[in-house]
Enzyme design. Structure first.
Site, PDB file in Angstrom:
ATOM      1  N   CYS A 244       0.808  -1.211   0.000  1.00 29.56           N
ATOM      2  CA  CYS A 244       0.000   0.000   0.000  1.00 29.56           C
ATOM      3  C   CYS A 244       0.844   1.264   0.000  1.00 29.56           C
ATOM      4  O   CYS A 244       0.342   2.345  -0.266  1.00 29.56           O
ATOM      5  CB  CYS A 244      -0.916   0.019   1.212  1.00 29.56           C
ATOM      6  SG  CYS A 244      -1.991  -1.403   1.259  1.00 29.56           S
TER       7      CYS A 244
ATOM      8  N   ARG B 211      13.417 -14.268  15.699  1.00 32.78           N
ATOM      9  CA  ARG B 211      12.218 -14.865  16.286  1.00 32.78           C
ATOM     10  C   ARG B 211      12.296 -16.392  16.300  1.00 32.78           C
ATOM     11  O   ARG B 211      11.364 -17.051  16.753  1.00 32.78           O
ATOM     12  CB  ARG B 211      10.972 -14.416  15.519  1.00 32.78           C
ATOM     13  CG  ARG B 211      10.700 -12.932  15.670  1.00 32.78           C
ATOM     14  CD  ARG B 211       9.455 -12.507  14.916  1.00 32.78           C
ATOM     15  NE  ARG B 211       9.269 -11.062  15.075  1.00 32.78           N
ATOM     16  CZ  ARG B 211       8.268 -10.371  14.553  1.00 32.78           C
ATOM     17  NH1 ARG B 211       7.341 -10.996  13.838  1.00 32.78           N
ATOM     18  NH2 ARG B 211       8.170  -9.080  14.743  1.00 32.78           N
TER      19      ARG B 211
ATOM     20  N   TYR C 288     -19.352  15.043  19.721  1.00 37.77           N
ATOM     21  CA  TYR C 288     -19.619  16.336  19.077  1.00 37.77           C
ATOM     22  C   TYR C 288     -18.761  17.429  19.692  1.00 37.77           C
ATOM     23  O   TYR C 288     -18.750  17.616  20.901  1.00 37.77           O
ATOM     24  CB  TYR C 288     -21.107  16.709  19.212  1.00 37.77           C
ATOM     25  CG  TYR C 288     -21.364  18.196  19.153  1.00 37.77           C
ATOM     26  CD1 TYR C 288     -20.916  18.951  18.065  1.00 37.77           C
ATOM     27  CD2 TYR C 288     -22.039  18.860  20.178  1.00 37.77           C
ATOM     28  CE1 TYR C 288     -21.120  20.315  18.013  1.00 37.77           C
ATOM     29  CE2 TYR C 288     -22.254  20.223  20.131  1.00 37.77           C
ATOM     30  CZ  TYR C 288     -21.794  20.957  19.053  1.00 37.77           C
ATOM     31  OH  TYR C 288     -21.985  22.316  19.003  1.00 37.77           O
TER      32      TYR C 288
END
Lengths: 477, 477
Positions: A44, A71, A451
């Site tokens: 992306c 890992r 709001y």
């Protein structure tokens, strides 16, 4: 001791699965085969790298081979898995012209997808690109830069990568005119990238709608925004062929011949499933690998995740192929945990997506298209409204257009889209959350949302849409 | 023909109710009494008007008296309702020194709230303000402007308002040093307003937490941001008194005496319930009027809505007093429909709120405070994480801190907060939506939210928080 967990493909789904499995079951051998040198890279990000907003190719790598090794995962790059024998539980791996067999206890197919080039004739010319690999991203970036640019020379990497040689591409003069074939995500994002370099940019879309999954209301505004930013948009225009000598020279449509120096094909992607083509594995209608709620394919001990697999849809419960990043990561992670002994569902997809088109923010989730809703057994009704993104008196308010789709009988929300320049995209998440929870339009209308004048009017645009849509449902009663 | 629908108070709840009732039942007489000249004005805009971001007082009026008249509503301003006789269904109205009685079929108490001044001694000095009326907003705006400013002279209005004379305030030199007492919404927003005029600004907060409903993690970042913007923040500091001659001259705390030219009290608001004090109406524990799910008070045919009334909480179902704009509008609208003959519930409150503190965006929803959660019968557990707002390689990513609170037994999400500089505030809406739907942390973690580098990392910060919190819940199993 269980036989190894073997993963085919070192990108989002594959490495999420490998990492999770290793964390949960440290003694288990976990092997990842990746046929290229690249692992775990941000597809992306590529348009923004070409645009110049991201400086170095390396920034799009989220995990280096060395980190994977730390890992405790065995990562084998330049290793292509060429055959799966589900009876013997063995894969055949090819590397450097040799092949060998590797037994597995569990196998994950995470082979991803590839950019389509057919049916555009002439896709084999030079200067015709798809945006689906790190090497191409590097080359296109070099092509768009002036030959005396220095930034792209910096394609050497830490962490175990060979540098990418883009010298030839960099030596060429940048294109003056470019064509983008396809008005989907990649096409829209690449239009922004090319215009940042001031190229004359033509975008061709076969249908009358840009980014079709976002529906007509978003398409209309994306088109206006592209045009306002100097992109020539050709809707309802099929590219019949590309022409040229060795380099591409023109795009041919029913309207005539447009001279171009570079072509970007963004006509979609398709799942990489060749590996299992010879097996008895089941595919979905989409052509991607069919899975159950734990990511298991129809073959024993064989899982599939990411862009090569289907997933079940949040709203319909039916399998769908929606290749997106979050769901690939999540499915991989869940499968890693399942093979480590604690079954975890891969989750559903609502097809939630957000897109930047220049300054425009777009979002979509769920079922937007009425025909799809009907095919899924719903009786769709929708409303589109435009409302301010902030209190009218507060500076910076931008018109925000929301479409909500619901089922007439049950009132259930099926999907929605949003478009606007002020914090529009992330607002799609509140609709996506409502879909996951199965809220009706009435329930959505009752949401207590935030709001404050700088961020929202009293009634958030999505609430305004819900109010109008509920009125429509009530009228039908 | 029914007797009139009488509304006391011409602000958000009152006018929403009047408008909806008139639309649904056009033949019904609808009368609104408002004791001031102002109707339907944006409290939340005032700090930005003082700051100078909004030019004219008039912009904060969302509905003019003439527009109300056009809707067929009888609007009587400068009319104070001084008594309610629920047995006779009559209110007593005072205007211009005269009183008269007005019978009602249905009555809505929408008297709002007022800014507190007690227990701060010296609140009666000049140049001590609260931010809760249009007249004060106009006066404070005039005070902060240089005497040769012209913009604030423009306080004449269309639509039936008398102009506001701020000549005296404008004639004075602007303050050099200001004190804000109270670190809630108004205090934070007014600090931004005062710093925009370059005043030395001191903010005093009695407790150790700014904007306490947002919790510790948000408070910490708000404090840093205030200080980075030149506000001197005094936590754990009670203002013992204000001192002065006629004008305020100093703020006195245990730390000593700070000379100031102007003081803004932002120490909270309290419901205006005096009108019904002599009746048998029931109050909630908060002191606001108790209502049922249709907004009905304990008196027959008497409704209450907006900042003078309680509402039921989304998570606990218990009555709470959370005076905010959206829920006031929604409750008014529902009551208007109910009195017109089609009962509509007023909806619940999750206490969702968003706040701008300079460039920081804050959001909160549901139950954040552990003590409140325990009081409501939950066993709260929470996690706070910090994650990027965009893909790491994409420019403009900002650290976003999310706290999620859940019930340990059921896994149900109880509330959350968020703070960051990049589209953080509106992301609280996805948590608010989850609260309304009663989602668990596991369900929330499975949400398919939008991902694209300019707007979000693969895992939205709220999903990261859910993942960590679910890990915490799992550990406890």
């Amino acid at each position: 001791m269980s036989k190894p967990f073997v993963v085919v493909g070192g990108d989002a789904a594959g490495l999420s699965a490998a990492s999770k499995c290793k964390r949960e079951e440290p003694d288990r051998e976990v092997i990842v085969y990746e046929k290229s040198q690249w692992i775990s890279f941000a597809h992306c990000g590529m348009p923004y790298y070409v645009k110049g907003e991201i400086d170095r190719l390396e920034e799009m790598l989220s995990l280096s081979p060395e980190e994977v090794a730390e890992r405790g995962i065995t990562l084998e790059r330049h290793h292509e898995v060429v055959d799966v024998d589900p009876n013997e539980q063995v894969v055949t791996v090819r590397s450097d012209g040799e092949t060998f067999e590797q037994p597995y206890g569990d196998l994950l197919i995470a082979t991803g997808a590839r950019a389509r080039t057919a049916p555009v004739g002439g896709a084999e010319y030079e200067s015709v690109y798809t945006m689906h690999s790190m090497d191409t991203a590097a080359e296109v970036r070099a092509r768009v830069m002036s030959p005396d640019a220095t930034t792209v020379e910096d394609n050497a990497f830490d962490g175990g990568y060979a540098s990418v040689d883009v010298g030839d591409a960099l030596a060429r003069e940048p294109p003056k005119t470019v064509a983008i074939v396809g008005g989907g995500y990649v096409g829209i994002e690449m239009a922004e990238a090319f215009r940042a370099h001031d190229f004359e940019t033509h975008l061709y879309q076969r249908s009358d709608t840009l980014v079709p999954p976002f529906g007509a209301a978003v398409s209309e505004q994306v088109k206006e925004t592209l045009e306002a930013n100097g992109v020539t948009v050709h809707l309802n225009t099929t590219v019949e062929s590309l022409e040229g000598e060795s380099d591409v020279e023109a795009v041919v449509t029913a309207d005539g011949r447009q001279s171009v120096d570079l072509v970007l094909l963004g006509i979609g992607i398709e799942p990489n499933t060749e590996l299992v083509a010879e097996t008895a594995i089941e595919y979905g209608e989409s052509g991607a690998i069919a899975i159950d709620e734990y990511g298991r394919s129809s073959l024993p001990k064989v899982y599939a995740a990411g862009d090569c697999a289907e997933k079940h849809h949040t709203v319909t419960g039916e399998p769908e192929w929606v290749p997106l990043g979050l769901t690939a990561n999540r499915a991989g992670r869940a499968i890693g945990q399942t093979v480590a002994g604690e079954p975890e569902k891969v989750g559903k997809i609502a097809g939630t997506a957000v897109l930047k088109a220049f300054e425009l923010e777009c979002g979509r989730t769920g079922i937007v298209d009425h025909e799809k809703a009907i095919a899924a057994g719903f009786d769709p009704v929708s409303e589109t409204i435009t409302a301010g993104s902030r209190s009218g008196y507060y500076p910076g308010a931008a018109e925000t257009t929301v479409t909500l789709v619901a089922d007439r009988q049950s009132g259930r929300l099926l999907g929605g889209t949003i478009v606007g320049e002020d914090r529009a995209a992330v607002r799609i998440n509140q609709v996506a959350t409502a879909l996951e929870a199965g809220l009706t339009v009435s329930e959505f209308e009752q949401l207590d949302l935030g709001y404050a004048p700088p961020f929202s009017p009293v009634w958030d645009p999505t609430l305004v849409a819900a109010k109008v849509l509920r009125g429509q449902l009530a009228t039908d009663e």
